[in-house]
Design a protein around this motif. Structure first.
Motif, short mmCIF file in Angstrom:
data_model
loop_
_atom_site.label_atom_id
_atom_site.label_comp_id
_atom_site.label_asym_id
_atom_site.label_seq_id
_atom_site.Cartn_x
_atom_site.Cartn_y
_atom_site.Cartn_z
N GLY A 50 41.80 16.65 -14.54
CA GLY A 50 41.80 15.50 -13.65
C GLY A 50 40.72 15.59 -12.58
O GLY A 50 40.06 14.60 -12.26
N ARG A 51 40.56 16.79 -12.02
CA ARG A 51 39.52 16.98 -10.99
C ARG A 51 38.13 16.77 -11.58
O ARG A 51 37.28 16.09 -10.98
CB ARG A 51 39.65 18.38 -10.42
N LEU A 52 37.88 17.34 -12.76
CA LEU A 52 36.59 17.15 -13.41
C LEU A 52 36.37 15.69 -13.78
O LEU A 52 35.23 15.18 -13.70
CB LEU A 52 36.48 18.03 -14.65
N ALA A 53 37.43 15.01 -14.15
CA ALA A 53 37.30 13.59 -14.49
C ALA A 53 36.91 12.77 -13.26
O ALA A 53 36.08 11.86 -13.33
CB ALA A 53 38.61 13.07 -15.10
N ASP A 54 37.51 13.11 -12.08
CA ASP A 54 37.14 12.42 -10.84
C ASP A 54 35.67 12.66 -10.49
O ASP A 54 34.94 11.73 -10.11
CB ASP A 54 38.05 12.88 -9.70
N GLN A 55 35.22 13.92 -10.59
CA GLN A 55 33.82 14.24 -10.30
C GLN A 55 32.88 13.52 -11.27
O GLN A 55 31.82 13.03 -10.87
CB GLN A 55 33.60 15.75 -10.36
N LEU A 56 33.28 13.48 -12.54
CA LEU A 56 32.46 12.78 -13.52
C LEU A 56 32.38 11.29 -13.22
O LEU A 56 31.32 10.67 -13.37
CB LEU A 56 33.05 13.01 -14.92
N GLU A 57 33.47 10.72 -12.75
CA GLU A 57 33.47 9.30 -12.40
C GLU A 57 32.55 9.01 -11.22
O GLU A 57 31.79 8.04 -11.23
CB GLU A 57 34.91 8.86 -12.08
N VAL A 58 32.58 9.90 -10.20
CA VAL A 58 31.69 9.73 -9.05
C VAL A 58 30.23 9.86 -9.48
O VAL A 58 29.36 9.07 -9.08
CB VAL A 58 32.04 10.76 -7.96
N ALA A 59 29.93 10.87 -10.31
CA ALA A 59 28.55 11.06 -10.78
C ALA A 59 28.09 9.89 -11.62
O ALA A 59 26.93 9.45 -11.52
CB ALA A 59 28.46 12.36 -11.58
N GLN A 60 28.99 9.35 -12.43
CA GLN A 60 28.62 8.20 -13.27
C GLN A 60 28.34 6.98 -12.41
O GLN A 60 27.40 6.21 -12.69
CB GLN A 60 29.77 7.90 -14.25
N ALA A 61 29.13 6.79 -11.33
CA ALA A 61 28.88 5.66 -10.43
C ALA A 61 27.53 5.80 -9.74
O ALA A 61 26.78 4.83 -9.61
CB ALA A 61 30.01 5.56 -9.40
N ALA A 62 27.20 7.03 -9.28
CA ALA A 62 25.90 7.26 -8.64
C ALA A 62 24.77 7.02 -9.62
O ALA A 62 23.73 6.44 -9.28
CB ALA A 62 25.84 8.68 -8.08
N LEU A 63 24.94 7.47 -10.87
CA LEU A 63 23.92 7.27 -11.89
C LEU A 63 23.72 5.78 -12.18
O LEU A 63 22.59 5.30 -12.33
CB LEU A 63 24.31 8.02 -13.16
N ASN A 64 24.81 5.04 -12.23
CA ASN A 64 24.71 3.60 -12.48
C ASN A 64 23.96 2.91 -11.35
O ASN A 64 23.11 2.04 -11.59
CB ASN A 64 26.09 2.99 -12.66
N ALA A 65 24.27 3.30 -10.09
CA ALA A 65 23.58 2.70 -8.94
C ALA A 65 22.09 3.02 -8.97
O ALA A 65 21.25 2.15 -8.72
CB ALA A 65 24.22 3.19 -7.64
N GLN A 66 21.74 4.27 -9.29
CA GLN A 66 20.33 4.66 -9.35
C GLN A 66 19.62 3.94 -10.48
O GLN A 66 18.45 3.54 -10.35
CB GLN A 66 20.23 6.18 -9.53
N THR A 67 20.31 3.77 -11.59
CA THR A 67 19.71 3.05 -12.71
C THR A 67 19.42 1.61 -12.35
O THR A 67 18.35 1.07 -12.66
CB THR A 67 20.65 3.13 -13.93
N GLU A 68 20.36 0.97 -11.67
CA GLU A 68 20.15 -0.41 -11.23
C GLU A 68 18.97 -0.49 -10.26
O GLU A 68 18.14 -1.41 -10.35
CB GLU A 68 21.42 -0.95 -10.58
N ARG A 69 18.87 0.46 -9.33
CA ARG A 69 17.76 0.46 -8.37
C ARG A 69 16.42 0.66 -9.08
O ARG A 69 15.44 -0.01 -8.77
CB ARG A 69 17.98 1.58 -7.34
#
Length: 202
Positions: A50-69
């Motif tokens: 669960g903890r790794l899943a939360d970290q992965l979700e945060v990293a994926q959100a940051a990656l999506n934001a950077q990709t959009e930028r």
């Protein structure tokens, strides 16, 4: 007839009753311990997942934001690249830069004489003068490539001092050597003699 007796030792190890250590109660305890360990291990693994899943979700959100930028910047750059006004301005600036470089190269390799004016020469002449010596006429050609000074002094010894002061100036005159020096003793309507002089470089 005498009676005979025989003693039998029933406490020999091979005759003692054996107790089985693995009975039902102990087997139940062992099974409970094993199940408890498995449950704890499963709980720890689930918590870590669960903890790794939360970290992965945060990293994926940051990656999506950077990709959009990044995509936004790429679209902006692509739009600017096709803007004809910006292209013409860039070409104009590049042309001016090339012209400036050509002018700088030309000025660096060409001798055009005095490009800074004569103010520093006049300052040096002013600083070198002192009471008892005055200039009547002077001529400076180019960047002091030819200097002609005519004046008068109350004493002949003032001339070397005047030339020495010129050599300590800031203009190009300090680097010139006076090859012609003439001095004539005259009387300018007074009892004291006056020395007229001419200083000239090559």
């Amino acid at each position: 007839m005498a009676a005979t007796t025989q003693q039998i030792n029933l406490l020999l190890p091979e005759l003692r009753p054996r107790r089985d250590w693995l009975n039902a109660a102990r087997l139940s305890l062992v099974l409970v311990a094993i199940v408890t360990v498995l449950l704890l291990n499963a709980g720890w693994t689930a918590w870590q997942s669960g903890r790794l899943a939360d970290q992965l979700e945060v990293a994926q959100a940051a990656l999506n934001a950077q990709t959009e930028r990044t995509e936004e910047i790429e679209r902006d750059v692509a739009g600017r690249a096709t803007d004809q006004t910006l292209i013409r301005e860039m070409e104009s600036r590049e042309q001016r830069l090339a012209q400036s470089r050509e002018l700088y190269d030309f000025m660096s390799t060409t001798t055009l004489g005095n490009l800074s004016g004569y103010s520093e020469h006049l300052k040096d002449l002013s600083r070198a003068s002192f009471p008892g010596l005055w200039l009547r006429q002077f001529s400076i050609s180019g960047d002091a490539s030819h200097v002609l000074l005519q004046g008068s002094a109350q004493q002949a010894a003032m001339l070397p001092d005047f030339v020495g002061r010129l050599s300590m100036g800031d203009s190009e005159i300090r680097n010139q050597r006076f090859s012609r020096l003439t001095s004539t003793r005259t009387r300018a309507g007074t009892d004291e003699p006056v020395y007229d002089f001419v200083l000239e470089t090559n």
